[in-house]
Design an enzyme around this catalytic site. Structure first.
Site, PDB file in Angstrom:
ATOM      1  N   GLY A  13       0.896  -1.161   0.000  1.00 45.31           N
ATOM      2  CA  GLY A  13       0.000   0.000   0.000  1.00 45.31           C
ATOM      3  C   GLY A  13       0.928   1.202   0.000  1.00 45.31           C
ATOM      4  N   GLY A  15      -0.037   4.418  -0.754  1.00 45.44           N
ATOM      5  CA  GLY A  15      -0.837   5.646  -0.801  1.00 45.44           C
ATOM      6  C   GLY A  15      -0.313   6.686   0.180  1.00 45.44           C
ATOM      7  N   MET A  16      -1.233   7.328   0.871  1.00 42.65           N
ATOM      8  CA  MET A  16      -0.850   8.454   1.723  1.00 42.65           C
ATOM      9  C   MET A  16       0.046   8.022   2.889  1.00 42.65           C
ATOM     10  SD  MET A  16      -2.100  10.784   0.002  1.00 42.65           S
ATOM     11  CE  MET A  16      -1.817  12.239   0.995  1.00 42.65           C
ATOM     12  N   ILE A  17      -0.372   6.985   3.618  1.00 41.61           N
ATOM     13  CA  ILE A  17       0.450   6.573   4.771  1.00 41.61           C
ATOM     14  C   ILE A  17       1.703   5.829   4.292  1.00 41.61           C
ATOM     15  CG2 ILE A  17       0.549   5.225   6.903  1.00 41.61           C
ATOM     16  CD1 ILE A  17      -2.458   5.667   7.230  1.00 41.61           C
ATOM     17  N   GLY A  18       1.531   4.877   3.368  1.00 49.30           N
ATOM     18  CA  GLY A  18       2.681   4.120   2.875  1.00 49.30           C
ATOM     19  C   GLY A  18       3.736   5.048   2.287  1.00 49.30           C
ATOM     20  N   ASN A 104     -11.823  -4.379   2.701  1.00 47.97           N
ATOM     21  CA  ASN A 104     -10.449  -4.480   3.175  1.00 47.97           C
ATOM     22  C   ASN A 104     -10.079  -5.898   3.613  1.00 47.97           C
ATOM     23  OD1 ASN A 104     -10.001  -1.885   2.495  1.00 47.97           O
ATOM     24  ND2 ASN A 104      -9.963  -1.040   4.562  1.00 47.97           N
ATOM     25  N   ILE A 127      -1.821  -1.396   9.434  1.00 47.71           N
ATOM     26  CA  ILE A 127      -2.444  -0.102   9.760  1.00 47.71           C
ATOM     27  C   ILE A 127      -3.856  -0.029   9.182  1.00 47.71           C
ATOM     28  CG2 ILE A 127      -2.150   2.412   9.567  1.00 47.71           C
ATOM     29  CD1 ILE A 127       0.798   2.079   9.438  1.00 47.71           C
ATOM     30  N   ARG A 160      -2.700  11.667  20.028  1.00 56.04           N
ATOM     31  CA  ARG A 160      -3.783  12.661  19.935  1.00 56.04           C
ATOM     32  C   ARG A 160      -4.204  13.119  21.333  1.00 56.04           C
ATOM     33  NH1 ARG A 160      -6.847   9.322  15.071  1.00 56.04           N
ATOM     34  NH2 ARG A 160      -5.784  10.441  13.397  1.00 56.04           N
ATOM     35  N   HIS A 184      -9.561   0.003  18.174  1.00 51.76           N
ATOM     36  CA  HIS A 184      -9.403   1.293  17.488  1.00 51.76           C
ATOM     37  C   HIS A 184     -10.749   1.685  16.866  1.00 51.76           C
ATOM     38  CE1 HIS A 184      -7.531   4.548  15.358  1.00 51.76           C
ATOM     39  NE2 HIS A 184      -7.774   4.041  14.172  1.00 51.76           N
TER      40      HIS A 184
END
Ligand code: TXD
Length: 327
Positions: A13, A15-18, A104, A127, A160, A184
Protein backbone atom coordinates in the site's frame (compact mmCIF):
# COMPACT_ATOMS: atom_id res chain seq x y z
CA UNK A 1 22.92 0.09 -4.16
CA UNK A 2 21.63 -0.91 -0.72
CA UNK A 3 24.31 -1.21 1.97
CA UNK A 4 24.95 -4.70 3.22
CA UNK A 5 23.13 -4.67 6.55
CA UNK A 6 20.34 -2.24 5.84
CA UNK A 7 16.95 -3.75 6.70
CA UNK A 8 14.56 -4.14 3.81
CA UNK A 9 11.29 -2.30 4.45
CA UNK A 10 8.34 -3.26 2.25
CA UNK A 11 5.37 -0.91 2.12
CA UNK A 12 2.29 -2.81 1.02
CA UNK A 13 0.00 0.00 0.00
CA UNK A 14 1.88 3.06 -1.24
CA UNK A 15 -0.84 5.65 -0.80
CA UNK A 16 -0.85 8.45 1.72
CA UNK A 17 0.45 6.57 4.77
CA UNK A 18 2.68 4.12 2.88
CA UNK A 19 4.22 6.96 0.86
CA UNK A 20 4.88 8.98 4.01
CA UNK A 21 6.45 6.03 5.86
CA UNK A 22 8.73 5.58 2.83
CA UNK A 23 9.73 9.24 2.89
CA UNK A 24 10.45 9.24 6.63
CA UNK A 25 12.35 5.94 6.52
CA UNK A 26 14.53 7.19 3.67
CA UNK A 27 15.23 10.65 5.06
CA UNK A 28 16.00 9.34 8.56
CA UNK A 29 18.37 6.72 7.05
CA UNK A 30 16.47 4.04 8.96
CA UNK A 31 16.67 1.93 5.84
CA UNK A 32 18.24 2.43 2.44
CA UNK A 33 16.35 -0.49 0.97
CA UNK A 34 12.72 0.49 0.61
CA UNK A 35 10.16 -1.21 -1.63
CA UNK A 36 6.83 0.38 -2.48
CA UNK A 37 4.05 -2.03 -3.46
CA UNK A 38 0.60 -1.16 -4.68
CA UNK A 39 -2.07 -2.44 -7.05
CA UNK A 40 -2.04 0.81 -8.98
CA UNK A 41 0.16 0.20 -12.02
CA UNK A 42 3.26 2.42 -12.11
CA UNK A 43 2.45 4.42 -8.99
CA UNK A 44 4.83 2.56 -6.63
CA UNK A 45 7.66 2.90 -9.16
CA UNK A 46 6.93 6.63 -9.35
CA UNK A 47 7.03 6.98 -5.56
CA UNK A 48 10.28 5.00 -5.43
CA UNK A 49 11.94 7.23 -8.00
CA UNK A 50 10.69 10.38 -6.28
CA UNK A 51 12.07 9.15 -2.93
CA UNK A 52 15.45 8.19 -4.44
CA UNK A 53 15.76 11.72 -5.83
CA UNK A 54 14.69 13.29 -2.51
CA UNK A 55 17.28 11.31 -0.54
CA UNK A 56 19.93 12.17 -3.14
CA UNK A 57 19.21 15.84 -2.48
CA UNK A 58 20.02 15.16 1.18
CA UNK A 59 23.20 13.21 0.27
CA UNK A 60 21.61 9.96 1.44
CA UNK A 61 22.19 6.78 -0.55
CA UNK A 62 18.81 5.05 -0.73
CA UNK A 63 17.71 2.28 -3.05
CA UNK A 64 13.97 2.44 -3.40
CA UNK A 65 12.04 0.36 -5.86
CA UNK A 66 8.41 0.02 -6.84
CA UNK A 67 6.41 -3.08 -7.61
CA UNK A 68 2.83 -3.58 -8.76
CA UNK A 69 2.90 -7.36 -8.52
CA UNK A 70 1.32 -8.45 -5.27
CA UNK A 71 0.95 -12.10 -6.13
CA UNK A 72 2.38 -14.69 -3.80
CA UNK A 73 5.47 -14.74 -5.99
CA UNK A 74 6.05 -11.02 -5.79
CA UNK A 75 9.75 -10.20 -5.74
CA UNK A 76 8.92 -6.95 -3.98
CA UNK A 77 8.09 -8.65 -0.70
CA UNK A 78 10.82 -11.25 -0.93
CA UNK A 79 12.83 -11.52 2.31
CA UNK A 80 11.58 -8.18 3.65
CA UNK A 81 12.64 -7.57 7.26
CA UNK A 82 9.77 -5.22 7.98
CA UNK A 83 6.40 -4.96 6.27
CA UNK A 84 4.04 -2.04 6.78
CA UNK A 85 0.57 -2.84 5.52
CA UNK A 86 -1.73 0.03 4.60
CA UNK A 87 -3.30 -1.64 1.57
CA UNK A 88 -7.01 -1.12 1.24
CA UNK A 89 -9.47 1.71 1.26
CA UNK A 90 -9.59 4.67 3.64
CA UNK A 91 -12.73 6.28 5.06
CA UNK A 92 -14.78 8.93 3.32
CA UNK A 93 -16.63 11.60 5.35
CA UNK A 94 -19.57 10.02 7.17
CA UNK A 95 -18.13 6.47 7.02
CA UNK A 96 -17.22 4.53 10.13
CA UNK A 97 -14.06 2.40 10.23
CA UNK A 98 -16.29 -0.67 10.31
CA UNK A 99 -17.86 0.25 6.96
CA UNK A 100 -14.54 -0.79 5.37
CA UNK A 101 -14.79 -4.39 6.61
CA UNK A 102 -15.65 -6.51 3.56
CA UNK A 103 -13.53 -4.60 1.01
CA UNK A 104 -10.45 -4.48 3.17
CA UNK A 105 -10.78 -8.09 4.42
CA UNK A 106 -10.38 -9.27 0.83
CA UNK A 107 -7.29 -7.12 0.35
CA UNK A 108 -5.71 -8.17 3.66
CA UNK A 109 -6.28 -11.88 2.94
CA UNK A 110 -4.32 -11.61 -0.31
CA UNK A 111 -1.58 -9.54 1.29
CA UNK A 112 -1.32 -11.96 4.26
CA UNK A 113 -0.88 -14.97 1.99
CA UNK A 114 1.88 -13.20 0.07
CA UNK A 115 3.69 -12.24 3.29
CA UNK A 116 3.49 -15.80 4.61
CA UNK A 117 5.10 -17.06 1.46
CA UNK A 118 7.63 -14.36 0.65
CA UNK A 119 8.89 -13.00 3.97
CA UNK A 120 7.88 -15.28 6.85
CA UNK A 121 10.61 -13.85 9.11
CA UNK A 122 9.39 -10.24 8.86
CA UNK A 123 8.04 -7.98 11.58
CA UNK A 124 4.67 -6.87 10.25
CA UNK A 125 2.80 -3.72 11.25
CA UNK A 126 -0.74 -3.49 9.93
CA UNK A 127 -2.44 -0.10 9.76
CA UNK A 128 -5.45 -0.88 7.54
CA UNK A 129 -8.91 -0.36 9.09
CA UNK A 130 -10.97 -1.75 10.72
CA UNK A 131 -7.70 -2.22 12.52
CA UNK A 132 -8.07 -4.90 15.17
CA UNK A 133 -9.96 -7.32 12.91
CA UNK A 134 -7.58 -6.74 9.98
CA UNK A 135 -4.53 -7.49 12.20
CA UNK A 136 -6.15 -10.70 13.41
CA UNK A 137 -6.98 -11.74 9.85
CA UNK A 138 -3.49 -10.87 8.60
CA UNK A 139 -1.84 -12.97 11.32
CA UNK A 140 -4.04 -15.98 10.64
CA UNK A 141 -3.72 -15.87 6.86
CA UNK A 142 0.05 -15.23 6.88
CA UNK A 143 0.75 -17.89 9.53
CA UNK A 144 3.46 -15.67 11.08
CA UNK A 145 3.90 -15.94 14.87
CA UNK A 146 1.68 -13.57 16.85
CA UNK A 147 4.64 -11.66 18.35
CA UNK A 148 5.62 -10.54 14.84
CA UNK A 149 2.22 -9.30 13.64
CA UNK A 150 0.96 -6.13 15.33
CA UNK A 151 -1.31 -3.24 14.53
CA UNK A 152 -0.59 0.47 14.82
CA UNK A 153 -3.40 2.55 16.32
CA UNK A 154 -2.90 2.90 20.08
CA UNK A 155 0.21 5.04 19.66
CA UNK A 156 -1.66 7.36 17.32
CA UNK A 157 -4.70 7.64 19.59
CA UNK A 158 -2.39 8.21 22.58
CA UNK A 159 -0.49 10.93 20.69
CA UNK A 160 -3.78 12.66 19.93
CA UNK A 161 -4.81 12.46 23.58
CA UNK A 162 -1.39 13.76 24.73
CA UNK A 163 -1.52 16.64 22.29
CA UNK A 164 -5.01 17.77 23.36
CA UNK A 165 -4.11 17.51 27.06
CA UNK A 166 -0.83 19.41 26.68
CA UNK A 167 -2.63 22.12 24.74
CA UNK A 168 -5.30 22.52 27.44
CA UNK A 169 -2.75 22.41 30.27
CA UNK A 170 -0.39 24.78 28.43
CA UNK A 171 2.58 22.51 29.14
CA UNK A 172 5.06 20.75 26.88
CA UNK A 173 3.84 17.59 25.18
CA UNK A 174 7.10 16.06 26.44
CA UNK A 175 5.72 16.02 29.98
CA UNK A 176 2.35 14.40 29.21
CA UNK A 177 2.25 10.60 29.35
CA UNK A 178 -0.80 8.51 28.67
CA UNK A 179 -2.22 5.44 26.97
CA UNK A 180 -5.28 4.79 24.85
CA UNK A 181 -6.24 1.11 24.91
CA UNK A 182 -8.97 -1.21 23.61
CA UNK A 183 -10.17 -1.45 20.03
CA UNK A 184 -9.40 1.29 17.49
CA UNK A 185 -13.01 2.50 17.29
CA UNK A 186 -15.30 5.03 18.87
CA UNK A 187 -15.30 3.02 22.13
CA UNK A 188 -11.48 3.22 22.55
CA UNK A 189 -10.36 3.86 26.13
CA UNK A 190 -8.15 6.84 27.00
CA UNK A 191 -6.88 5.55 30.36
CA UNK A 192 -7.00 8.43 32.85
CA UNK A 193 -5.52 6.28 35.65
CA UNK A 194 -2.40 5.81 33.49
CA UNK A 195 -2.13 9.52 32.62
CA UNK A 196 0.41 11.81 34.27
CA UNK A 197 2.13 15.12 33.80
CA UNK A 198 5.82 14.74 34.55
CA UNK A 199 4.97 12.05 37.10
CA UNK A 200 2.03 13.88 38.68
CA UNK A 201 -1.15 11.79 38.25
CA UNK A 202 -3.83 13.45 36.14
CA UNK A 203 -6.29 13.20 39.07
CA UNK A 204 -3.90 15.30 41.19
CA UNK A 205 -3.53 17.78 38.32
CA UNK A 206 -7.34 18.13 38.33
CA UNK A 207 -7.32 18.68 42.13
CA UNK A 208 -4.62 21.32 41.64
CA UNK A 209 -7.04 23.19 39.37
CA UNK A 210 -4.84 23.07 36.24
CA UNK A 211 -7.68 21.50 34.27
CA UNK A 212 -11.31 20.64 35.10
CA UNK A 213 -12.90 17.19 34.93
CA UNK A 214 -15.28 18.58 32.26
CA UNK A 215 -12.33 19.68 30.11
CA UNK A 216 -10.78 16.22 30.47
CA UNK A 217 -14.10 14.56 29.53
CA UNK A 218 -14.33 16.76 26.43
CA UNK A 219 -10.75 15.86 25.46
CA UNK A 220 -11.51 12.16 25.91
CA UNK A 221 -14.43 12.53 23.51
CA UNK A 222 -12.39 14.57 21.02
CA UNK A 223 -9.68 11.86 21.10
CA UNK A 224 -12.25 9.17 20.33
CA UNK A 225 -13.42 11.23 17.37
CA UNK A 226 -9.87 12.35 16.49
CA UNK A 227 -9.68 10.37 13.23
CA UNK A 228 -13.15 11.49 12.12
CA UNK A 229 -12.30 15.14 12.84
CA UNK A 230 -9.42 14.96 10.36
CA UNK A 231 -11.45 12.96 7.79
CA UNK A 232 -14.12 15.70 7.86
CA UNK A 233 -11.53 18.48 7.44
CA UNK A 234 -9.49 16.80 4.69
CA UNK A 235 -12.61 15.73 2.75
CA UNK A 236 -10.43 13.25 0.83
CA UNK A 237 -8.85 10.37 2.72
CA UNK A 238 -7.84 10.23 6.35
CA UNK A 239 -4.96 11.30 8.59
CA UNK A 240 -1.63 10.13 7.20
CA UNK A 241 1.31 12.07 8.70
CA UNK A 242 0.76 11.10 12.34
CA UNK A 243 -0.08 7.46 11.47
CA UNK A 244 3.16 7.24 9.45
CA UNK A 245 5.28 8.76 12.23
CA UNK A 246 3.74 6.40 14.80
CA UNK A 247 4.44 3.37 12.59
CA UNK A 248 8.03 4.55 12.24
CA UNK A 249 8.40 4.76 16.04
CA UNK A 250 7.36 1.11 16.23
CA UNK A 251 9.84 0.17 13.50
CA UNK A 252 12.63 1.98 15.40
CA UNK A 253 11.74 0.22 18.65
CA UNK A 254 12.01 -3.12 16.83
CA UNK A 255 15.20 -2.44 14.85
CA UNK A 256 17.06 -0.88 17.76
CA UNK A 257 15.70 -3.31 20.38
CA UNK A 258 14.54 -0.31 22.40
CA UNK A 259 12.08 -2.26 24.54
CA UNK A 260 9.74 0.72 24.54
CA UNK A 261 6.31 0.37 26.12
CA UNK A 262 3.92 1.19 23.31
CA UNK A 263 0.15 0.70 23.11
CA UNK A 264 -0.25 -1.60 20.09
CA UNK A 265 -2.91 -3.86 18.70
CA UNK A 266 -1.36 -7.13 19.90
CA UNK A 267 -2.35 -10.74 20.42
CA UNK A 268 -3.95 -11.25 23.83
CA UNK A 269 -4.37 -14.73 25.25
CA UNK A 270 -5.05 -15.05 28.95
CA UNK A 271 -4.51 -11.44 29.98
CA UNK A 272 -7.32 -8.88 30.51
CA UNK A 273 -9.68 -11.88 30.84
CA UNK A 274 -9.44 -12.35 27.05
CA UNK A 275 -8.68 -15.42 25.00
CA UNK A 276 -7.00 -15.61 21.57
CA UNK A 277 -7.87 -12.17 20.25
CA UNK A 278 -6.23 -8.95 19.06
CA UNK A 279 -6.77 -5.56 20.74
CA UNK A 280 -5.02 -2.44 21.96
CA UNK A 281 -2.84 -3.13 25.00
CA UNK A 282 0.51 -1.84 26.30
CA UNK A 283 3.38 -3.91 24.87
CA UNK A 284 7.14 -4.00 25.17
CA UNK A 285 8.49 -3.72 21.63
CA UNK A 286 12.01 -4.97 20.98
CA UNK A 287 13.97 -7.16 18.61
CA UNK A 288 11.49 -10.04 18.98
CA UNK A 289 8.60 -7.79 18.02
CA UNK A 290 6.10 -7.95 20.88
CA UNK A 291 8.38 -9.03 23.73
CA UNK A 292 5.57 -8.89 26.28
CA UNK A 293 1.96 -7.78 26.66
CA UNK A 294 1.64 -5.87 29.94
CA UNK A 295 -1.37 -6.89 32.01
CA UNK A 296 -2.41 -3.43 33.22
CA UNK A 297 -4.96 -3.80 35.99
CA UNK A 298 -7.85 -1.58 35.02
CA UNK A 299 -10.57 -0.94 37.57
CA UNK A 300 -14.10 0.42 37.80
CA UNK A 301 -15.39 2.39 34.83
CA UNK A 302 -12.15 2.00 32.84
CA UNK A 303 -12.38 -1.77 33.07
CA UNK A 304 -16.01 -1.69 31.92
CA UNK A 305 -15.11 0.60 29.00
CA UNK A 306 -12.25 -1.70 27.97
CA UNK A 307 -14.54 -4.75 28.05
CA UNK A 308 -17.16 -2.89 25.99
CA UNK A 309 -14.54 -1.79 23.45
CA UNK A 310 -13.22 -5.33 23.09
CA UNK A 311 -16.76 -6.63 22.73
CA UNK A 312 -17.13 -4.33 19.70
CA UNK A 313 -13.96 -5.87 18.26
CA UNK A 314 -15.28 -9.40 18.86
CA UNK A 315 -18.62 -8.55 17.21
CA UNK A 316 -16.82 -7.22 14.14
CA UNK A 317 -14.58 -10.30 14.02
CA UNK A 318 -17.73 -12.43 14.07
CA UNK A 319 -19.10 -10.39 11.12
CA UNK A 320 -15.82 -10.86 9.28
CA UNK A 321 -16.07 -14.62 9.78
CA UNK A 322 -19.68 -14.57 8.52
CA UNK A 323 -18.32 -13.01 5.35
CA UNK A 324 -16.10 -16.08 4.94
CA UNK A 325 -12.76 -14.74 6.25
CA UNK A 326 -10.86 -16.51 9.01
CA UNK A 327 -10.28 -13.50 11.31
O1 TXD B 1 -4.50 4.29 13.26
C1 TXD B 1 -4.73 3.68 12.25
N1 TXD B 1 -4.56 2.38 12.22
C2 TXD B 1 -5.19 4.37 11.03
C3 TXD B 1 -5.70 3.57 9.96
C4 TXD B 1 -5.10 5.78 10.89
C5 TXD B 1 -5.40 6.37 9.70
C6 TXD B 1 -5.83 5.61 8.52
N2 TXD B 1 -6.06 4.24 8.77
C7 TXD B 1 -6.31 3.32 7.66
O2 TXD B 1 -5.09 3.08 6.95
C8 TXD B 1 -7.25 3.79 6.58
O3 TXD B 1 -8.60 3.68 7.00
C9 TXD B 1 -6.89 2.82 5.46
O4 TXD B 1 -7.55 1.57 5.66
C10 TXD B 1 -5.39 2.62 5.63
C11 TXD B 1 -4.52 3.34 4.60
O5 TXD B 1 -4.78 4.71 4.63
P1 TXD B 1 -4.17 5.67 3.49
O6 TXD B 1 -4.59 7.05 3.83
O7 TXD B 1 -2.74 5.40 3.27
O8 TXD B 1 -5.01 5.16 2.22
P2 TXD B 1 -4.65 5.31 0.67
O9 TXD B 1 -3.92 6.58 0.40
O10 TXD B 1 -5.93 5.08 -0.07
O11 TXD B 1 -3.66 4.10 0.40
C12 TXD B 1 -4.08 2.79 0.37
C13 TXD B 1 -3.41 2.17 -0.83
C14 TXD B 1 -3.90 2.72 -2.17
O12 TXD B 1 -2.81 3.28 -2.88
C15 TXD B 1 -4.46 1.50 -2.89
O13 TXD B 1 -4.22 1.51 -4.30
C16 TXD B 1 -3.71 0.39 -2.20
O14 TXD B 1 -3.69 0.77 -0.83
N3 TXD B 1 -4.30 -0.91 -2.34
C17 TXD B 1 -3.55 -2.02 -2.39
N4 TXD B 1 -2.23 -2.17 -2.30
C18 TXD B 1 -1.77 -3.42 -2.39
N5 TXD B 1 -2.56 -4.51 -2.52
C19 TXD B 1 -3.89 -4.39 -2.61
N6 TXD B 1 -4.65 -5.48 -2.77
C20 TXD B 1 -4.44 -3.09 -2.55
N7 TXD B 1 -5.70 -2.60 -2.59
C21 TXD B 1 -5.60 -1.27 -2.47
Amino acid sequence: MATRFSPKIALVGSGMIGGTVGLLSGLSSLSNNIVFLDVVEGMPAGKALDLAQATTCQDIQCTSTGCSDLSENSEGLKDADIVIVTAGFPRKPGMSRDDLLSKNAEVISNVGRAIGKQCPKAFVICITNPLDVMVSLLQKVSGLPTNRVVGMAGLLDSSRFRYFLAEALKVSVKDVHTMVLGGHGDAMVPVLSATSVNGIPLFTIIEMGMITQKQVDDIVERTRQGGGEIVALLKMGSAFVAPAVCALSMVQAYLRNERRIIPCCAYIDGKYGLKATYGGVPCIIGSNGVEEVLDLKLAGQEKEMFIKSMKDVEDLRANCRKLGFEA
